[in-house]
Design an enzyme around this catalytic site. Structure first.
Site: not given
Ligand code: F6P
Length: 328
Positions: A76, A107, A134, A15, A176, A132, A130
């Site tokens: 992707r 990741d 994370d 992303g 997510r 996120d 990202t």
């Protein structure tokens, strides 16, 4: 003896996130500073397989420090998950005389880089990108700070309608698997409740909290919900649930979606991207490989990429308490 690195390739994968362009700019210019060639690879690993390469110099990255998205584009690639796909990518690397690779992504993207390194011994460094947040080994991923600011700005606007009409809003934010955006933007925007993937706070608790809010004199409320929240109900189901149990509430839903991923990066993300890009190139030139560059205690650091991929990035439980107290 270490082979001297003369050509470094950079790609963005997974992303997109604000700050990726600033990181590309930093990688390209740090290469130029050290007299090393830099190759931009388009469309992530798919572009590596197809040989979609372009030699980049300091002027090819002008006017992008302030731009969201990624000029190198992202994709992707299913083919890169196969040995044949990676072999094609390596053949292109050899043809173009590329000595090392910098991957800007999450990741999943790092896992691809790690496999490529194991199979072909190409030195690799990851830059975490990202929204996120994370990824283990950095307090901030590229784009996270910008996304937080975007979400807070939008919720501020939603609040105007919520309070004008005495409404309850469920606002779905990205995440997510991680509640960092929900938790931090939720506190920043003064949400009544925050639902995250890491913890099931329970539907009863949600109703109790909304009832308490009403009793304490609040006429409108905002509940921030991460898309992967653990109650297992999406925002529309949550709306139905509250309406069934508390018909006095006028409930609306707002799904923020991909607008959280776009936009001009914040100053924080631009500076972070510039710092991480310098460290990524210089680490490769020092002979390092299989690391992710990141920010810990405001210092640029290296974390073994294996740990960055596998390490867990728990949300800070203290924030849940802060959110509770703030919504009294
Ligand atoms: O990984 C970042 C992320 O923004 C997630 O929070 C979200 O679930 C996902 O990307 C959406 O990805 P896509 O653009 O492929 O739908």
């Amino acid at each position: 003896m270490l082979e001297k690195i003369k050509k470094i390739a950079v790609l963005t994968s997974g992303g997109d996130s604000p700050g990726m362009n600033a990181a590309i700019r930093s990688v390209v210019r740090t290469c130029a500073y050290h007299g090393v060639d830099c190759i931009g690879i388009y469309r992530g690993y798919q572009g590596m397989i197809e040989g979609d390469f372009k030699l980049m110099g300091p002027r090819s990255v002008k006017d992008i420090v302030n731009k969201g998205g990624t000029i190198l584009k992202s994709a992707r690639s299913k083919e890169f998950m196969t040995k044949e796909g990676r072999q094609k990518a390596y053949t292109n690397f050899k043809k173009a005389d590329i000595d090392a690779l910098i991957v800007i992504g999450g990741d999943g993207s790092f896992t691809g880089a790690q496999v490529f390194n194991k199979e072909f011994n190409v030195p690799i460094i990851g830059i975490p990108g990202t929204i996120d947040n994370d990824i283990y080994g950095t307090s901030h991923t590229l784009g996270y700070d910008t996304a937080l600011n975007t979400v807070v700005e939008v919720i501020d606007k939603i609040r105007d309608t919520a309070s004008s009409h005495n409404r309850l809003f469920f606002v779905e934010v990205m995440g997510r698997d991680a509640g960092h955006i929900a938790l931090n933007a939720g506190i920043g925007a003064g949400a009544e409740e925050i639902l995250i993937p890491e913890e099931n706070l329970g539907l009863d608790r949600l109703l109790d909290s909304l009832k308490r809010s009403k009793l304490s004199g609040k006429s409108s409320s905002i509940v921030v919900v991460a898309e992967g929240d653990k109650t297992g109900k999406n925002v529309f189901e949550l709306k139905d649930y509250v309406e069934q149990n508390m018909p006095e509430y006028d409930v609306r839903v707002s799904v923020l979606g991909h607008m959280q991923r776009g936009g001009s990066p914040s100053c924080f993300d631009r500076v972070l991207a510039s710092r991480l890009g310098v460290k990524a190139v210089e680490s490769l030139l020092e002979g390092k490989t299989n690391y992710m560059v990141g920010l810990l205690n405001d210092k640029v650091t290296l974390t073994p990429i294996d740990q960055a991929i596998k390490g867990s990035t728990e949300v800070d439980r203290e924030l849940l308490k802060v959110s509770d107290i703030m919504s009294i």
